[in-house]
Design an enzyme around this catalytic site. Structure first.
Site, PDB file in Angstrom:
ATOM      1  N   TYR A 170      10.297 -21.407   3.847  1.00  0.00           N
ATOM      2  CA  TYR A 170       9.185 -20.481   4.048  1.00  0.00           C
ATOM      3  C   TYR A 170       8.046 -21.135   4.820  1.00  0.00           C
ATOM      4  O   TYR A 170       7.948 -22.350   4.920  1.00  0.00           O
ATOM      5  CB  TYR A 170       8.688 -19.905   2.717  1.00  0.00           C
ATOM      6  CG  TYR A 170       7.785 -20.807   1.919  1.00  0.00           C
ATOM      7  CD1 TYR A 170       6.404 -20.666   1.985  1.00  0.00           C
ATOM      8  CD2 TYR A 170       8.299 -21.795   1.087  1.00  0.00           C
ATOM      9  CE1 TYR A 170       5.562 -21.482   1.236  1.00  0.00           C
ATOM     10  CE2 TYR A 170       7.471 -22.610   0.333  1.00  0.00           C
ATOM     11  CZ  TYR A 170       6.093 -22.450   0.423  1.00  0.00           C
ATOM     12  OH  TYR A 170       5.266 -23.258  -0.309  1.00  0.00           O
ATOM     13  N   CYS A 171       7.188 -20.267   5.378  1.00  0.00           N
ATOM     14  CA  CYS A 171       5.976 -20.705   6.056  1.00  0.00           C
ATOM     15  C   CYS A 171       4.883 -19.677   5.735  1.00  0.00           C
ATOM     16  O   CYS A 171       4.907 -19.060   4.677  1.00  0.00           O
ATOM     17  CB  CYS A 171       6.206 -20.853   7.562  1.00  0.00           C
ATOM     18  SG  CYS A 171       6.610 -19.301   8.397  1.00  0.00           S
ATOM     19  N   LYS A 172       3.962 -19.463   6.657  1.00  0.00           N
ATOM     20  CA  LYS A 172       2.875 -18.518   6.380  1.00  0.00           C
ATOM     21  C   LYS A 172       3.351 -17.074   6.461  1.00  0.00           C
ATOM     22  O   LYS A 172       3.063 -16.265   5.599  1.00  0.00           O
ATOM     23  CB  LYS A 172       1.709 -18.756   7.343  1.00  0.00           C
ATOM     24  CG  LYS A 172       0.503 -17.882   7.044  1.00  0.00           C
ATOM     25  CD  LYS A 172      -0.677 -18.263   7.890  1.00  0.00           C
ATOM     26  CE  LYS A 172      -1.876 -17.393   7.519  1.00  0.00           C
ATOM     27  NZ  LYS A 172      -3.065 -17.753   8.287  1.00  0.00           N
ATOM     28  N   GLY A 222       6.732 -16.201   8.185  1.00  0.00           N
ATOM     29  CA  GLY A 222       8.165 -16.074   8.428  1.00  0.00           C
ATOM     30  C   GLY A 222       8.627 -16.528   9.795  1.00  0.00           C
ATOM     31  O   GLY A 222       9.818 -16.661  10.030  1.00  0.00           O
ATOM     32  N   ILE A 280       4.483 -16.859   2.835  1.00  0.00           N
ATOM     33  CA  ILE A 280       3.583 -16.980   1.686  1.00  0.00           C
ATOM     34  C   ILE A 280       2.510 -15.896   1.717  1.00  0.00           C
ATOM     35  O   ILE A 280       1.964 -15.514   0.683  1.00  0.00           O
ATOM     36  CB  ILE A 280       2.961 -18.396   1.601  1.00  0.00           C
ATOM     37  CG1 ILE A 280       2.297 -18.659   0.250  1.00  0.00           C
ATOM     38  CG2 ILE A 280       1.967 -18.630   2.718  1.00  0.00           C
ATOM     39  CD1 ILE A 280       3.183 -19.288  -0.773  1.00  0.00           C
TER      40      ILE A 280
END
Length: 103
Positions: A65-67, A69, A94
Site C-alpha cells: 500500500y501507499c497513499k 494506490g 491509506i
C-alpha cells in the site's frame, strides 16, 4: 499482481499465514499514519528500493500500500518483474483505509 478493495485486501491478509504488509511511502508519510506491522521500503529510493526488495523472501505474499494506490501499483509491477508471484495492491491506499492504524 492483484488490485484489491480494502475489504478484500484486509480479509485476504488476515487469512494468510505467509503474508507481509509492505508500505512503499516516504518516512514522513509513515510517521503520520500507517497500518500496524507493515514493513517500510520507500519506492522513491529508486535503485535503493529495488536493492531492498531483492532481499525479501519471494515465497511470501506481499500486501502493498501507499497513499492512494499509485505507488503501490508501481511497486507490485516492479516486484513482479523481480520474480515475486503474489503481490496485492490496496486500491485507494491509506487515504481510504478504514482498518487499524498507528501513528
Amino acid at each position: 499482481m492483484m488490485n484489491l478493495s480494502q475489504e478484500q485486501w484486509w480479509e485476504k491478509y488476515q487469512e494468510d499465514d505467509n503474508a507481509v504488509i509492505l508500505d512503499v511511502r516516504t518516512i514522513e508519510e509513515v510517521e503520520e499514519v500507517a497500518i500496524p506491522n507493515a514493513l517500510h521500503i520507500d519506492i522513491y529510493k529508486g535503485q535503493g528500493f529495488l536493492d531492498e526488495i531483492e532481499q525479501l523472501d519471494k515465497s511470501k505474499n506481499y500486501f502493498v500500500y501507499c497513499k492512494s494506490g499509485g505507488r503501490s501499483n508501481q511497486a507490485c509491477l516492479l516486484m513482479g518483474q523481480l520474480g515475486f508471484e503474489n503481490t496485492f495492491n490496496l486500491l485507494g491506499g491509506i487515504t481510504e483505509w478504514e482498518g487499524p492504524t498507528v501513528g
